[in-house]
Write a protein that holds these residues in place. Sequence first.
Motif, PDB file in Angstrom:
ATOM      1  N   ARG A  84      62.376  18.479  15.433  1.00 55.47           N
ATOM      2  CA  ARG A  84      63.332  18.383  16.542  1.00 55.47           C
ATOM      3  C   ARG A  84      62.911  17.386  17.616  1.00 55.47           C
ATOM      4  N   VAL A  85      61.583  17.304  17.871  1.00 52.48           N
ATOM      5  CA  VAL A  85      61.171  16.541  19.056  1.00 52.48           C
ATOM      6  C   VAL A  85      60.521  15.193  18.752  1.00 52.48           C
ATOM      7  N   CYS A  86      60.173  14.943  17.494  1.00 50.13           N
ATOM      8  CA  CYS A  86      59.505  13.665  17.175  1.00 50.13           C
ATOM      9  C   CYS A  86      60.415  12.482  17.484  1.00 50.13           C
ATOM     10  N   PRO A 145      49.936  22.173  21.208  1.00 48.73           N
ATOM     11  CA  PRO A 145      50.022  21.666  19.842  1.00 48.73           C
ATOM     12  C   PRO A 145      48.687  21.195  19.257  1.00 48.73           C
ATOM     13  N   SER A 146      47.823  20.581  20.077  1.00 49.45           N
ATOM     14  CA  SER A 146      46.567  20.077  19.508  1.00 49.45           C
ATOM     15  C   SER A 146      45.703  21.243  19.042  1.00 49.45           C
ATOM     16  N   SER A 147      45.610  22.298  19.865  1.00 46.49           N
ATOM     17  CA  SER A 147      44.796  23.449  19.477  1.00 46.49           C
ATOM     18  C   SER A 147      45.432  24.200  18.307  1.00 46.49           C
ATOM     19  N   PHE A 164      41.963  30.192  23.634  1.00 46.92           N
ATOM     20  CA  PHE A 164      42.036  30.677  25.017  1.00 46.92           C
ATOM     21  C   PHE A 164      43.144  29.891  25.715  1.00 46.92           C
ATOM     22  N   GLU A 165      44.141  30.582  26.231  1.00 49.06           N
ATOM     23  CA  GLU A 165      45.278  29.919  26.868  1.00 49.06           C
ATOM     24  C   GLU A 165      45.519  30.558  28.227  1.00 49.06           C
ATOM     25  N   LYS A 166      45.633  29.725  29.256  1.00 50.60           N
ATOM     26  CA  LYS A 166      45.771  30.300  30.601  1.00 50.60           C
ATOM     27  C   LYS A 166      47.165  30.865  30.873  1.00 50.60           C
ATOM     28  N   GLY A 172      51.766  25.496  24.708  1.00 42.99           N
ATOM     29  CA  GLY A 172      51.627  24.356  25.618  1.00 42.99           C
ATOM     30  C   GLY A 172      52.985  23.809  26.018  1.00 42.99           C
ATOM     31  N   LEU A 173      53.074  22.494  26.099  1.00 45.05           N
ATOM     32  CA  LEU A 173      54.329  21.863  26.538  1.00 45.05           C
ATOM     33  C   LEU A 173      55.454  22.112  25.536  1.00 45.05           C
ATOM     34  N   ASN A 174      55.113  22.401  24.299  1.00 39.41           N
ATOM     35  CA  ASN A 174      56.155  22.714  23.314  1.00 39.41           C
ATOM     36  C   ASN A 174      56.923  23.975  23.728  1.00 39.41           C
ATOM     37  N   TYR A 181      67.623  20.882  25.418  1.00 41.62           N
ATOM     38  CA  TYR A 181      68.653  20.469  24.459  1.00 41.62           C
ATOM     39  C   TYR A 181      68.037  19.821  23.222  1.00 41.62           C
ATOM     40  N   LYS A 182      66.712  19.538  23.280  1.00 38.06           N
ATOM     41  CA  LYS A 182      66.058  19.047  22.062  1.00 38.06           C
ATOM     42  C   LYS A 182      65.541  20.229  21.253  1.00 38.06           C
ATOM     43  N   MET A 183      64.986  21.201  21.972  1.00 40.40           N
ATOM     44  CA  MET A 183      64.413  22.348  21.262  1.00 40.40           C
ATOM     45  C   MET A 183      64.289  23.536  22.203  1.00 40.40           C
ATOM     46  N   GLU A 207      42.087  31.830  31.740  1.00 42.59           N
ATOM     47  CA  GLU A 207      41.816  30.434  32.121  1.00 42.59           C
ATOM     48  C   GLU A 207      40.325  30.172  32.010  1.00 42.59           C
ATOM     49  N   VAL A 208      39.986  29.237  31.136  1.00 42.93           N
ATOM     50  CA  VAL A 208      38.568  28.925  30.942  1.00 42.93           C
ATOM     51  C   VAL A 208      38.059  28.187  32.186  1.00 42.93           C
ATOM     52  N   GLY A 209      36.903  28.620  32.670  1.00 45.73           N
ATOM     53  CA  GLY A 209      36.358  28.025  33.897  1.00 45.73           C
ATOM     54  C   GLY A 209      36.651  28.921  35.083  1.00 45.73           C
ATOM     55  N   GLY A 414      44.522  15.634  21.421  1.00 41.86           N
ATOM     56  CA  GLY A 414      45.784  15.807  22.141  1.00 41.86           C
ATOM     57  C   GLY A 414      45.840  14.971  23.403  1.00 41.86           C
ATOM     58  N   ASP A 415      46.723  15.360  24.313  1.00 39.69           N
ATOM     59  CA  ASP A 415      46.972  14.567  25.524  1.00 39.69           C
ATOM     60  C   ASP A 415      45.702  14.305  26.339  1.00 39.69           C
ATOM     61  N   ALA A 416      44.754  15.258  26.343  1.00 38.57           N
ATOM     62  CA  ALA A 416      43.542  15.092  27.152  1.00 38.57           C
ATOM     63  C   ALA A 416      42.726  13.905  26.656  1.00 38.57           C
TER      64      ALA A 416
HETATM   65  C1  LIG Z   1      58.267  16.820  30.072  1.00 37.94           C
HETATM   66  C2  LIG Z   1      57.683  16.445  28.748  1.00 37.94           C
HETATM   67  C3  LIG Z   1      58.520  16.263  27.674  1.00 37.94           C
HETATM   68  C4  LIG Z   1      57.992  15.916  26.430  1.00 37.94           C
HETATM   69  N1  LIG Z   1      58.853  15.715  25.391  1.00 37.94           N
HETATM   70  C5  LIG Z   1      58.354  15.391  24.183  1.00 37.94           C
HETATM   71  C6  LIG Z   1      59.234  15.184  23.078  1.00 37.94           C
HETATM   72  O1  LIG Z   1      60.450  15.258  23.210  1.00 37.94           O
HETATM   73  N2  LIG Z   1      58.687  14.898  21.873  1.00 37.94           N
HETATM   74  C7  LIG Z   1      57.321  14.832  21.680  1.00 37.94           C
HETATM   75  O2  LIG Z   1      56.875  14.627  20.541  1.00 37.94           O
HETATM   76  N3  LIG Z   1      56.469  14.992  22.723  1.00 37.94           N
HETATM   77  C8  LIG Z   1      56.956  15.267  23.959  1.00 37.94           C
HETATM   78  N4  LIG Z   1      56.096  15.430  25.011  1.00 37.94           N
HETATM   79  C9  LIG Z   1      54.643  15.267  24.788  1.00 37.94           C
HETATM   80  C10 LIG Z   1      54.025  16.535  24.154  1.00 37.94           C
HETATM   81  O3  LIG Z   1      54.565  17.690  24.753  1.00 37.94           O
HETATM   82  C11 LIG Z   1      52.521  16.508  24.293  1.00 37.94           C
HETATM   83  O4  LIG Z   1      52.032  15.296  23.744  1.00 37.94           O
HETATM   84  C12 LIG Z   1      51.834  17.686  23.580  1.00 37.94           C
HETATM   85  O5  LIG Z   1      52.324  18.918  24.039  1.00 37.94           O
HETATM   86  C13 LIG Z   1      50.330  17.616  23.803  1.00 37.94           C
HETATM   87  O6  LIG Z   1      49.717  18.744  23.274  1.00 37.94           O
HETATM   88  P1  LIG Z   1      48.294  19.228  23.856  1.00 37.94           P
HETATM   89  O7  LIG Z   1      47.899  20.389  23.040  1.00 37.94           O
HETATM   90  O8  LIG Z   1      47.372  18.081  23.941  1.00 37.94           O
HETATM   91  O9  LIG Z   1      48.577  19.637  25.376  1.00 37.94           O
HETATM   92  P2  LIG Z   1      49.572  20.683  26.062  1.00 37.94           P
HETATM   93  O10 LIG Z   1      50.821  20.844  25.298  1.00 37.94           O
HETATM   94  O11 LIG Z   1      49.668  20.241  27.474  1.00 37.94           O
HETATM   95  O12 LIG Z   1      48.783  22.046  25.987  1.00 37.94           O
HETATM   96  C14 LIG Z   1      47.606  22.242  26.750  1.00 37.94           C
HETATM   97  C15 LIG Z   1      47.444  23.731  26.985  1.00 37.94           C
HETATM   98  O13 LIG Z   1      46.168  23.979  27.568  1.00 37.94           O
HETATM   99  C16 LIG Z   1      46.311  25.006  28.532  1.00 37.94           C
HETATM  100  N5  LIG Z   1      45.153  24.923  29.437  1.00 37.94           N
HETATM  101  C17 LIG Z   1      44.845  23.911  30.302  1.00 37.94           C
HETATM  102  N6  LIG Z   1      43.712  24.194  30.950  1.00 37.94           N
HETATM  103  C18 LIG Z   1      43.268  25.382  30.487  1.00 37.94           C
HETATM  104  C19 LIG Z   1      42.127  26.206  30.776  1.00 37.94           C
HETATM  105  N7  LIG Z   1      41.215  25.836  31.689  1.00 37.94           N
HETATM  106  N8  LIG Z   1      42.004  27.381  30.120  1.00 37.94           N
HETATM  107  C20 LIG Z   1      42.926  27.778  29.201  1.00 37.94           C
HETATM  108  N9  LIG Z   1      44.031  27.047  28.907  1.00 37.94           N
HETATM  109  C21 LIG Z   1      44.189  25.859  29.524  1.00 37.94           C
HETATM  110  C22 LIG Z   1      47.652  24.696  29.172  1.00 37.94           C
HETATM  111  O14 LIG Z   1      48.191  25.834  29.840  1.00 37.94           O
HETATM  112  C23 LIG Z   1      48.482  24.292  27.963  1.00 37.94           C
HETATM  113  O15 LIG Z   1      49.133  25.391  27.367  1.00 37.94           O
HETATM  114  C24 LIG Z   1      56.591  15.757  26.270  1.00 37.94           C
HETATM  115  C25 LIG Z   1      55.750  15.913  27.368  1.00 37.94           C
HETATM  116  C26 LIG Z   1      56.277  16.239  28.593  1.00 37.94           C
HETATM  117  C27 LIG Z   1      55.370  16.366  29.780  1.00 37.94           C
END
Ligand SMILES: Cc1cc2nc3c(=O)[nH]c(=O)nc-3n(C[C@H](O)[C@H](O)[C@H](O)COP(=O)(O)OP(=O)(O)OC[C@H]3O[C@@H](n4cnc5c(N)ncnc54)[C@H](O)[C@@H]3O)c2cc1C
Length: 486
Positions: A84-86, A145-147, A164-166, A172-174, A181-183, A207-209, A414-416
């Motif tokens: 849906r979101v790719c 998604p990365s975890s 561990f998820e806070k 996460g962002l998913n 409207y995408k998902m 929340e880790v930390g 992932g994003d980090a």
């Molecule tokens: C508004 C928006 C729309 C997007 N739309 C799309 C799209 O349409 N299609 C697409 O492919 N990508 C989209 N993306 C990008 C995509 O969502 C991210 O690339 C993806 O979610 C990254 O996954 P991640 O696991 O790295 O991080 P995240 O999804 O950010 O997950 C990180 C998780 O870590 C948790 N966390 C952080 N710190 C701590 C801590 N200290 N202890 C415990 N938990 C913690 C957070 O609560 C969060 O749940 C979008 C991004 C945004 C911001």
Amino acid sequence: MTLKPRLDAAAAAANMAEIEPAYSDQQAKVEADRCLYCFDAPCIMACPTGIDIPGFIKKIANGNNTGAGRTILSANILGASCARVCPTSVLCEGACVLLDRDQKPIKIGRLQRYATDHVYRKGVNGLNPSVPPSGKKVALIGGGPSSLGCAAELVRLGHEAVIFEKKPEAGGLNTYGIAYYKMPPQVSLEEVALVKSLGVEFRCGVEVGKDIAMDEILKEFDAVFVGIGLGHTHMLGVPGEELPEVVEALAFIEEFHTRPLHEVEVGRHVVVIGCGNTAIDAVTQAKRLGADTATIIYRRDEGDMPAYAYEYDIAKTDGCDFIFRAAPVKILGDGAVSGIRLVRTRPNGKGGVGPQPGTEFDVPCDMVIKALGQQKQGELLESLFPGIKLAANGKIDVDETTRQTSVDRVYAGGDAVNGGREVVNAVAEGKKAARGIHQALSGEAVEGPVQPTRIGVTGKPMGSGFNNPVRVPELERAYASGQKGS
Ligand SMILES: Cc1cc2nc3c(=O)[nH]c(=O)nc-3n(C[C@H](O)[C@H](O)[C@H](O)COP(=O)(O)OP(=O)(O)OC[C@H]3O[C@@H](n4cnc5c(N)ncnc54)[C@H](O)[C@@H]3O)c2cc1C
């Protein structure tokens, strides 16, 4: 405060319904039959998770929808959300050889959705636990998604995985950030349920930390994966930013996921600062929730905008407005936002843009949404892992192959690490890290797909997410009880 809900429940639900409707059986068959099933398929190479795309499409053409779903989920455990979101037009569909013949590419995303919806409706589960347990435990920080990609691969390789998820729910962002409207977020929650069924443990609301020290985790676990994503939105740095109707795009979007849609408050005239994909998501959702006008302000030209062309098209189709070559100077208002002062920009000769003095103008509005990109988590990372090597821009430095950081036993993805790409990149990086961790823990390298048979069909439908409801009771409950994360 001028923000308020503007639509009734039925109108809000209709406006936020998924823009890409699901294929019928016949539509899926017709589309699958167009595929050339290329031997050296460029679409597979364009997919960061390496899904065997011709393979699953062939199965759909043969009526083996369950097999198609299995093929997808073996390579990408978040195959349902990625369908849906790719940004398929720049990934798999953008590589389709039919484009060379001046034909439309195969609608791979929609076929992937068709197959994954099918198995979720049947009830997927992690079956055939044929791998002997390794006795090793891996902690994953963050439940995005990365975890999820990393944890699913780790348990398939025989290791224990604890996320561990806070926030109150994983994904996460998913779960909390993708445009409705995408998902709808239910899809993400059901993917989390699938990962759970594979044997991954979730400790949400931790929340880790803060709630648990990193030292404690390092003592208990053999390795750690860091998938904490990015932080808050960058500040505008202009007077008036503290007014209550100035909000972060992510906080605004999260409201859709944690409250009934028709209770989400929006301005009558909304201005969004920024022009990336997040800005587009914010402006379209503001418009779809009943704002009379929703306008993007971007300091560069139309051709420079970072948003994908198809995202820009959605916003234009929704009737959103765009002001290019302008930057905010001040948010106007006495206790409440009444407008925004902008200044025209021009090239500054150093590759950027700067203000053109004397060109200020005001745009009336009652809500300002900041979408200037998310900050890196350098401070948090340094406090969790003193001495961790970060790139100058705050991203985590990792080994490209193993995803190991400069800290012993600590991996990341992932994003980090990538600074903010797509869900599919996060899953792929998580998978890669799982293989790096496996190699370090067991001495064995992993090639090709891992245990593709470990996706079974239970016959018990997973939940309601694939019927596209517009309420998410678990997320709403968490919000109402004040457990919302930040
Ligand atoms: C508004 C928006 C729309 C997007 N739309 C799309 C799209 O349409 N299609 C697409 O492919 N990508 C989209 N993306 C990008 C995509 O969502 C991210 O690339 C993806 O979610 C990254 O996954 P991640 O696991 O790295 O991080 P995240 O999804 O950010 O997950 C990180 C998780 O870590 C948790 N966390 C952080 N710190 C701590 C801590 N200290 N202890 C415990 N938990 C913690 C957070 O609560 C969060 O749940 C979008 C991004 C945004 C911001």
